[in-house]
Motif scaffolding. Structure first.
Motif, PDB file in Angstrom:
ATOM      1  N   VAL A   1     -77.281 -89.309 -50.323  1.00  0.00           N
ATOM      2  CA  VAL A   1     -78.306 -88.588 -49.560  1.00  0.00           C
ATOM      3  C   VAL A   1     -79.483 -89.531 -49.391  1.00  0.00           C
ATOM      4  N   ASN A   2     -80.005 -89.657 -48.157  1.00  0.00           N
ATOM      5  CA  ASN A   2     -81.303 -90.321 -48.060  1.00  0.00           C
ATOM      6  C   ASN A   2     -82.334 -89.300 -47.610  1.00  0.00           C
ATOM      7  N   ASP A   3     -83.365 -89.199 -48.406  1.00  0.00           N
ATOM      8  CA  ASP A   3     -84.361 -88.156 -48.148  1.00  0.00           C
ATOM      9  C   ASP A   3     -85.691 -88.557 -48.783  1.00  0.00           C
TER      10      ASP A   3
ATOM     11  N   SER B   1     -85.803 -76.380 -43.928  1.00  0.00           N
ATOM     12  CA  SER B   1     -85.952 -76.461 -45.397  1.00  0.00           C
ATOM     13  C   SER B   1     -87.121 -77.340 -45.814  1.00  0.00           C
ATOM     14  N   GLN B   2     -87.876 -77.878 -44.854  1.00  0.00           N
ATOM     15  CA  GLN B   2     -89.014 -78.731 -45.212  1.00  0.00           C
ATOM     16  C   GLN B   2     -90.260 -77.867 -45.367  1.00  0.00           C
ATOM     17  N   VAL B   3     -90.996 -78.149 -46.411  1.00  0.00           N
ATOM     18  CA  VAL B   3     -92.089 -77.253 -46.793  1.00  0.00           C
ATOM     19  C   VAL B   3     -93.407 -77.979 -46.683  1.00  0.00           C
TER      20      VAL B   3
ATOM     21  N   PRO C   1     -85.168 -65.545 -39.630  1.00  0.00           N
ATOM     22  CA  PRO C   1     -85.865 -66.440 -38.688  1.00  0.00           C
ATOM     23  C   PRO C   1     -86.780 -67.457 -39.379  1.00  0.00           C
ATOM     24  N   HIS C   2     -87.238 -68.396 -38.579  1.00  0.00           N
ATOM     25  CA  HIS C   2     -88.088 -69.476 -39.078  1.00  0.00           C
ATOM     26  C   HIS C   2     -89.467 -68.940 -39.452  1.00  0.00           C
ATOM     27  N   HIS C   3     -90.108 -69.618 -40.394  1.00  0.00           N
ATOM     28  CA  HIS C   3     -91.383 -69.138 -40.940  1.00  0.00           C
ATOM     29  C   HIS C   3     -92.501 -70.142 -40.672  1.00  0.00           C
TER      30      HIS C   3
ATOM     31  N   HIS D   1     -86.192 -84.360 -53.467  1.00  0.00           N
ATOM     32  CA  HIS D   1     -84.945 -83.742 -53.889  1.00  0.00           C
ATOM     33  C   HIS D   1     -84.775 -82.420 -53.165  1.00  0.00           C
ATOM     34  N   THR D   2     -83.550 -82.122 -52.824  1.00  0.00           N
ATOM     35  CA  THR D   2     -83.247 -80.907 -52.074  1.00  0.00           C
ATOM     36  C   THR D   2     -82.021 -80.258 -52.718  1.00  0.00           C
ATOM     37  N   LYS D   3     -81.661 -79.096 -52.174  1.00  0.00           N
ATOM     38  CA  LYS D   3     -80.421 -78.453 -52.633  1.00  0.00           C
ATOM     39  C   LYS D   3     -79.252 -79.422 -52.434  1.00  0.00           C
TER      40      LYS D   3
ATOM     41  N   PHE E   1     -87.425 -64.201 -44.108  1.00  0.00           N
ATOM     42  CA  PHE E   1     -87.830 -65.417 -43.395  1.00  0.00           C
ATOM     43  C   PHE E   1     -87.392 -66.643 -44.180  1.00  0.00           C
ATOM     44  N   GLN E   2     -87.242 -67.754 -43.452  1.00  0.00           N
ATOM     45  CA  GLN E   2     -86.855 -69.025 -44.075  1.00  0.00           C
ATOM     46  C   GLN E   2     -88.032 -69.629 -44.816  1.00  0.00           C
ATOM     47  N   GLU E   3     -88.470 -68.930 -45.869  1.00  0.00           N
ATOM     48  CA  GLU E   3     -89.573 -69.461 -46.677  1.00  0.00           C
ATOM     49  C   GLU E   3     -89.014 -70.243 -47.847  1.00  0.00           C
TER      50      GLU E   3
ATOM     51  N   ARG F   1     -80.662 -84.186 -43.270  1.00  0.00           N
ATOM     52  CA  ARG F   1     -80.027 -82.874 -43.293  1.00  0.00           C
ATOM     53  C   ARG F   1     -80.126 -82.291 -44.679  1.00  0.00           C
ATOM     54  N   ASN F   2     -80.018 -80.985 -44.722  1.00  0.00           N
ATOM     55  CA  ASN F   2     -79.972 -80.305 -46.010  1.00  0.00           C
ATOM     56  C   ASN F   2     -78.945 -79.188 -45.889  1.00  0.00           C
ATOM     57  N   PRO F   3     -77.675 -79.558 -45.757  1.00  0.00           N
ATOM     58  CA  PRO F   3     -76.663 -78.537 -45.450  1.00  0.00           C
ATOM     59  C   PRO F   3     -76.494 -77.496 -46.542  1.00  0.00           C
TER      60      PRO F   3
ATOM     61  N   LEU G   1     -80.758 -68.645 -49.730  1.00  0.00           N
ATOM     62  CA  LEU G   1     -80.644 -67.596 -48.717  1.00  0.00           C
ATOM     63  C   LEU G   1     -79.309 -67.670 -47.982  1.00  0.00           C
ATOM     64  N   ASN G   2     -78.903 -68.894 -47.643  1.00  0.00           N
ATOM     65  CA  ASN G   2     -77.705 -69.027 -46.814  1.00  0.00           C
ATOM     66  C   ASN G   2     -76.402 -68.741 -47.552  1.00  0.00           C
ATOM     67  N   CYS G   3     -76.495 -68.368 -48.840  1.00  0.00           N
ATOM     68  CA  CYS G   3     -75.264 -67.972 -49.539  1.00  0.00           C
ATOM     69  C   CYS G   3     -74.702 -66.703 -48.910  1.00  0.00           C
TER      70      CYS G   3
ATOM     71  N   GLY H   1     -83.772 -83.627 -39.771  1.00  0.00           N
ATOM     72  CA  GLY H   1     -84.898 -83.903 -40.662  1.00  0.00           C
ATOM     73  C   GLY H   1     -85.974 -84.715 -39.976  1.00  0.00           C
ATOM     74  N   ASN H   2     -85.544 -85.665 -39.171  1.00  0.00           N
ATOM     75  CA  ASN H   2     -86.479 -86.501 -38.420  1.00  0.00           C
ATOM     76  C   ASN H   2     -85.820 -86.823 -37.080  1.00  0.00           C
ATOM     77  N   PHE H   3     -86.440 -86.352 -36.003  1.00  0.00           N
ATOM     78  CA  PHE H   3     -85.847 -86.524 -34.672  1.00  0.00           C
ATOM     79  C   PHE H   3     -86.234 -87.853 -34.002  1.00  0.00           C
TER      80      PHE H   3
ATOM     81  N   PRO I   1     -84.336 -93.396 -51.278  1.00  0.00           N
ATOM     82  CA  PRO I   1     -85.664 -92.920 -50.868  1.00  0.00           C
ATOM     83  C   PRO I   1     -86.046 -93.494 -49.499  1.00  0.00           C
ATOM     84  N   ILE I   2     -86.488 -92.630 -48.621  1.00  0.00           N
ATOM     85  CA  ILE I   2     -86.832 -93.101 -47.278  1.00  0.00           C
ATOM     86  C   ILE I   2     -88.335 -93.048 -47.047  1.00  0.00           C
ATOM     87  N   THR I   3     -88.756 -93.801 -46.053  1.00  0.00           N
ATOM     88  CA  THR I   3     -90.165 -93.825 -45.679  1.00  0.00           C
ATOM     89  C   THR I   3     -90.503 -92.599 -44.833  1.00  0.00           C
TER      90      THR I   3
HETATM   91  N1  LIG Z   1     -80.687 -68.951 -42.645  1.00  0.00           N
HETATM   92  C1  LIG Z   1     -80.985 -69.812 -41.671  1.00  0.00           C
HETATM   93  N2  LIG Z   1     -80.356 -71.010 -41.593  1.00  0.00           N
HETATM   94  C2  LIG Z   1     -80.682 -71.861 -40.606  1.00  0.00           C
HETATM   95  C3  LIG Z   1     -81.646 -71.518 -39.631  1.00  0.00           C
HETATM   96  C4  LIG Z   1     -82.275 -70.243 -39.708  1.00  0.00           C
HETATM   97  O1  LIG Z   1     -83.112 -69.887 -38.870  1.00  0.00           O
HETATM   98  N3  LIG Z   1     -81.921 -69.424 -40.744  1.00  0.00           N
HETATM   99  N4  LIG Z   1     -81.948 -72.398 -38.634  1.00  0.00           N
HETATM  100  C5  LIG Z   1     -80.934 -73.362 -38.242  1.00  0.00           C
HETATM  101  C6  LIG Z   1     -81.548 -74.372 -37.376  1.00  0.00           C
HETATM  102  S1  LIG Z   1     -82.204 -73.797 -35.922  1.00  0.00           S
HETATM  103  C7  LIG Z   1     -81.605 -75.677 -37.684  1.00  0.00           C
HETATM  104  S2  LIG Z   1     -82.222 -76.770 -36.529  1.00  0.00           S
HETATM  105  C8  LIG Z   1     -81.091 -76.174 -38.968  1.00  0.00           C
HETATM  106  C9  LIG Z   1     -81.932 -77.309 -39.559  1.00  0.00           C
HETATM  107  O2  LIG Z   1     -81.319 -77.855 -40.668  1.00  0.00           O
HETATM  108  P1  LIG Z   1     -81.550 -79.398 -41.074  1.00  0.00           P
HETATM  109  O3  LIG Z   1     -81.216 -80.270 -39.942  1.00  0.00           O
HETATM  110  O4  LIG Z   1     -80.818 -79.610 -42.353  1.00  0.00           O
HETATM  111  O5  LIG Z   1     -83.150 -79.489 -41.188  1.00  0.00           O
HETATM  112  P2  LIG Z   1     -84.325 -79.698 -42.194  1.00  0.00           P
HETATM  113  O6  LIG Z   1     -84.238 -78.714 -43.288  1.00  0.00           O
HETATM  114  O7  LIG Z   1     -85.551 -79.694 -41.378  1.00  0.00           O
HETATM  115  O8  LIG Z   1     -84.214 -81.223 -42.721  1.00  0.00           O
HETATM  116  C10 LIG Z   1     -83.229 -81.743 -43.498  1.00  0.00           C
HETATM  117  C11 LIG Z   1     -83.731 -82.794 -44.439  1.00  0.00           C
HETATM  118  O9  LIG Z   1     -84.195 -83.978 -43.742  1.00  0.00           O
HETATM  119  C12 LIG Z   1     -85.139 -84.617 -44.566  1.00  0.00           C
HETATM  120  N5  LIG Z   1     -85.900 -85.636 -43.826  1.00  0.00           N
HETATM  121  C13 LIG Z   1     -87.144 -85.571 -43.312  1.00  0.00           C
HETATM  122  N6  LIG Z   1     -87.483 -86.737 -42.715  1.00  0.00           N
HETATM  123  C14 LIG Z   1     -86.436 -87.563 -42.858  1.00  0.00           C
HETATM  124  C15 LIG Z   1     -86.193 -88.902 -42.436  1.00  0.00           C
HETATM  125  O10 LIG Z   1     -87.007 -89.570 -41.840  1.00  0.00           O
HETATM  126  N7  LIG Z   1     -84.967 -89.421 -42.746  1.00  0.00           N
HETATM  127  C16 LIG Z   1     -84.032 -88.721 -43.455  1.00  0.00           C
HETATM  128  N8  LIG Z   1     -82.884 -89.306 -43.726  1.00  0.00           N
HETATM  129  N9  LIG Z   1     -84.261 -87.458 -43.860  1.00  0.00           N
HETATM  130  C17 LIG Z   1     -85.433 -86.885 -43.556  1.00  0.00           C
HETATM  131  C18 LIG Z   1     -85.956 -83.452 -45.054  1.00  0.00           C
HETATM  132  O11 LIG Z   1     -86.710 -83.793 -46.192  1.00  0.00           O
HETATM  133  C19 LIG Z   1     -84.892 -82.384 -45.311  1.00  0.00           C
HETATM  134  O12 LIG Z   1     -84.477 -82.385 -46.655  1.00  0.00           O
HETATM  135  O13 LIG Z   1     -81.018 -75.107 -39.917  1.00  0.00           O
HETATM  136  C20 LIG Z   1     -80.228 -74.017 -39.453  1.00  0.00           C
HETATM  137  N10 LIG Z   1     -80.046 -73.075 -40.527  1.00  0.00           N
END
Ligand SMILES: Nc1nc2c(c(=O)[nH]1)N[C@H]1C(S)=C(S)[C@@H](COP(=O)(O)OP(=O)(O)OC[C@H]3O[C@@H](n4cnc5c(=O)[nH]c(N)nc54)[C@H](O)[C@@H]3O)O[C@H]1N2
Ligand SMILES: Nc1nc2c(c(=O)[nH]1)N[C@H]1C(S)=C(S)[C@@H](COP(=O)(O)OP(=O)(O)OC[C@H]3O[C@@H](n4cnc5c(=O)[nH]c(N)nc54)[C@H](O)[C@@H]3O)O[C@H]1N2
Ligand code: SF4
Ligand SMILES: [Mo]
Length: 676
Positions: free
Chosen positions: A402-404, A574-576, A566-568, A407-409, A633-635, A378-380, A643-645, A110-112, A419-421
């Motif tokens: 969850v810290n985010d 999952s961030q829009v 693929p990514h869109h 709201h997410t799935k 696409f991952q829209e 993460r948004n698993p 989608l990932n179901c 979510g944040n690298f 709640p995060i900054t």
């Molecule tokens: N179907 C399908 N699935 C995929 C992919 C695909 O192409 N197709 N791609 C895959 C790939 S390559 C990847 S990298 C993964 C990515 O999957 P994830 O790592 O889960 O990535 P994101 O959806 O970008 O982010 C997750 C959450 O982090 C939150 N976030 C943002 N900033 C912060 C912060 O500062 N702190 C905290 N705690 N949270 C924050 C966001 O709001 C978001 O809800 O998905 C994989 N899944």
């Protein structure tokens, strides 16, 4: 008005340098930093939307507790209550099980920013815990390049402007790395030819001179086919015996096992095209292959990347300015990791679960079971495979945090939302996995609502744990964000950045002092010091030592179509960016002939399904997609379904050796289709 340095922390090649403007403490605009060589004054629409995102009414501003998972009945609570709930649960689990292993962390992209590793540091400070390891993203490619080169490192992407031939292979920069496009266009202006290899006519293909449609997962064989032509035409690097290992075995394999006819049948690329392209690649210098993450999301993904590397080496393109085989790099990430590694209190044998099979592996943990899960960055429940197992796992957990930002799935299944900054509200330190720039992100505004940074949350939890049970967590209980980030610049990073003191980074982004060209002098970091066509490291790890072709998985009668997701351009995973402006439904892109076969026209509704799940879609016939492939696409979509179901948890061949877990072969997903 005040101006601030920020860095876009998304999981994106570009890691842009941002100049934000505030007036009276309010963020009013964000722009690309014109003094940053890579960002070059421009941002993509996803970041240009940041002001709206920061102040969005949908942003969660207070700690919240959900009365009943998935109920949506969230009530506001104080930080005090939230921290107590967390700390008390951690301590009671420790007491009940005599270990902190029931406590699990699932964190990714979510944040690298480096300071977000505080969550890992917190867990290390608590003791042995259960952790997600590996990556859902790039594992197979990372390991392949490490086997071949010794580390994974790429040339400065600005160097691509010098290439005379650019092969964009399984990468879609027109959407996923937009700042690379002007560099590619500059190369074109200087006479370069650009060829795009993809499974469908992508946005990048539309901007290339030539599009080569490859059957999914067969690119490794195509690369071997090209190498076979180079061999026949004697276009191989005469220096191979000087700086490579195993080229004889590789040549033997090409001679005895690779036939162009078969290569063409399997990859779908005509023999004449294979010959033509191979000659062009062998005769043009410098020639650059950019191997994207898309082509390694297969059960043979690592072997595919090794075949592309081998082709680059065979033709003599490694180490040439503007050439080489580019994938990604991690050499600008050599931080001290002080944050992740507070002193260990007790036995520190973490239980490591593959992030790509997290739910299944967590469910199989019985001694002790996983009872508390913290999801951070993460948004698993949106991004992972095997969502049914995730549902099961959730039902066995006592507490999900969850810290985010929104709201997410995943937060739908949580008990507590912290709640995060945003990056406009905290300090951070950011590196790119593509270009060579590293920089500090400084806060521009005060936290919105009661949001706290991930680092602050980690300090606060440690503090509460130590209040309730002194000595129960060795992670710091307070600190200073700026000083914490400066500590991440240890001697190795200072050397890489050419800085004398960490504080110098506060003046603005710095480019690592690497030469522009990776492997310039052809001294590789492998055990032999050579480029390794034959890798003993691979053999020792029970992998194939040579880059031979291993076919991808096949469809079946029950699921005859391969589904690519693929990514869109409108999202980062999952961030829009355009909050509020979503499609109502998932759009299924498919070949017009296939649509016709199913009596489907644009706008019709259909269902796709497999043993993992089912999804309702709206039909969009499109040229440039092969008849056995479906694309969604991952829209962001309003519909409740995910989608990932449809996605299981097939793993890539590689990833364990370097990242501790094999990667996510998500393109090995097969579905059936019917009209509704
Ligand atoms: N179907 C399908 N699935 C995929 C992919 C695909 O192409 N197709 N791609 C895959 C790939 S390559 C990847 S990298 C993964 C990515 O999957 P994830 O790592 O889960 O990535 P994101 O959806 O970008 O982010 C997750 C959450 O982090 C939150 N976030 C943002 N900033 C912060 C912060 O500062 N702190 C905290 N705690 N949270 C924050 C966001 O709001 C978001 O809800 O998905 C994989 N899944
Ligand atoms: N706008 C935007 N930018 C992003 C992201 C995002 O979600 N949105 N996500 C970020 C992340 S986490 C990542 S990992 C990167 C990914 O960015 P890229 O490296 O570009 O990878 P993908 O988008 O997964 O796939 C790239 C292309 O590979 C194609 N492809 C799939 N299978 C094959 C195959 O077998 N052979 C060939 N030749 N091509 C194939 C796909 O159709 C797609 O067009 O982008 C990052 N940047
Ligand atoms: S999402 Fe990527 S391209 Fe867009 S601003 Fe962020 S780093 Fe740059
Ligand atoms: Mo990714």
């Amino acid at each position: 008005m005040e101006f601030h340095h920020n860095i876009c922390p998304r999981n994106c090649y570009d890691t842009c340098s941002i100049v934000s403007t505030t007036r009276n403490g309010v963020l009013i605009s964000v722009e690309g930093n014109p003094h940053h060589e890579y960002t070059s004054g421009k941002l993509c629409p996803k970041a240009l939307d940041d002001v709206k995102k920061v102040y969005s009414p949908q942003r969660v501003r207070y700690p919240m507790r959900q009365r009943g998972r998935y109920s949506g009945f969230w009530e506001r609570i104080s930080w005090d209550e939230a921290l107590n709930l967390i700390a008390e649960k951690i301590l009671s689990l420790k007491e009940e099980y005599g270990t902190s292993l029931p406590l699990a962390m699932n964190k990714y992209s979510g944040n690298f920013g480096i300071l977000h590793n505080a969550m890992e540091g917190l867990f290390t400070g608590i003791g042995a815990t259960t952790r997600a390891v590996g990556s859902p993203c790039w594992s197979a490619g990372v390991e392949a390049q490490t086997l071949d080169f010794g580390t994974f490192f790429c040339s400065d992407p600005l160097d691509m402007v010098k290439a005379k031939l650019i092969w964009l292979w399984g990468v879609n920069p027109a959407w996923t790395a937009v700042h690379q496009m002007p560099i590619i266009f500059d190369a074109i202006d200087h006479g370069a030819k650009v060829v795009c290899f993809d499974t469908h006519f992508s946005a990048t293909a539309a901007r290339s001179h030539q599009f080569i449609q490859v059957r999914p997962g067969t690119d490794g064989l195509l690369a071997l086919g090209f190498a076979k032509v180079l061999l026949e035409e004697n276009l191989i690097d005469p220096e191979l015996s000087v700086y490579t290992l195993g080229h004889k075995e590789y040549i033997h394999y090409l001679r005895t096992q690779i036939s162009l006819k078969k290569c063409s049948e399997i990859t779908g690329v005509p023999v004449s095209t294979i010959r033509e392209l191979a000659l062009e690649y062998g005769q043009t210098h410098p020639a650059c292959i950019w191997a994207g993450f898309g082509l390694q999301r297969y059960t043979n993904g690592g072997q595919t990347l090794r075949s592309l590397d081998a082709l680059g080496a065979f033709a003599g393109h490694l180490g040439e300015q503007g050439g080489g085989v580019q994938y990604a790099q991690f050499e600008t990430w050599r931080f001290s990791e002080a944050l992740q590694n507070p002193p260990h209190p007790i036995d520190q044998r973490d239980r490591l679960l593959n992030i790509n099979r997290f739910s299944e592996e967590a469910l199989s943990c019985t001694d002790p079971p996983v009872k508390m899960l913290w999801i951070s960055g993460r948004n698993p429940l949106s991004q992972d495979g095997n969502l049914q197992q995730w549902k099961k796992l959730i039902s066995q957990l006592d507490l999900i945090v969850v810290n985010d930002l929104f709201h997410t799935k995943s937060s739908g299944a949580a008990d507590l939302f912290l709640p995060i900054t945003t990056h406009y509200e905290h300090w951070d330190l950011n590196s790119s996995y593509w270009h060579y720039w590293v920089g500090v992100n400084e806060p521009a505004i005060s936290p919105v609502g009661k949001a706290r940074s991930d680092l602050q949350i980690a300090w606060d939890v440690s503090s509460r744990l130590n209040n309730l049970a002194p000595g129960s967590c060795t992670f710091p209980t307070s600190g200073n964000e700026k000083e914490t980030l400066l500590r991440e610049l240890g001697p190795q990073m200072l050397d890489i950045l050419g800085l004398k003191k960490p504080e110098e980074i506060l003046n603005g982004p710095v480019r690592a002092k690497f030469p522009c060209t990776a492997w310039e002098n052809r001294a590789f970091a492998t055990p032999s010091g050579h480029y390794e066509f034959f890798s003993s490291q691979a053999a020792n790890a029970h992998l194939l030592p040579l880059p031979i072709f291993v076919p991808p998985l096949n469809p079946s009668i029950d699921a005859p179509f391969r589904l690519l997701t693929p990514h869109h351009h409108s999202t980062i995973n999952s961030q829009v960016y355009a909050l509020g402006a979503h499609n109502a439904d998932f759009v299924l892109h498919l070949a017009p002939e296939l649509a016709q076969r199913y009596d489907l026209v644009v706008g019709d509704r259909a269902q796709i399904w497999n043993e993992s799940g089912q999804l309702e879609v709206v039909i969009q016939p499109e040229l440039g997609i092969s008849i056995d492939v479906l694309i969604i696409f991952q829209e962001k979509v309003e519909a409740n379904s995910t989608l990932n179901c449809l996605i299981g948890t097939p793993l890539t061949d590689m990833g364990y050796l370097i990242l501790g877990a094999r990667g996510f072969a998500l393109n090995e997903t097969f579905v059936n289709l019917r009209k509704l």
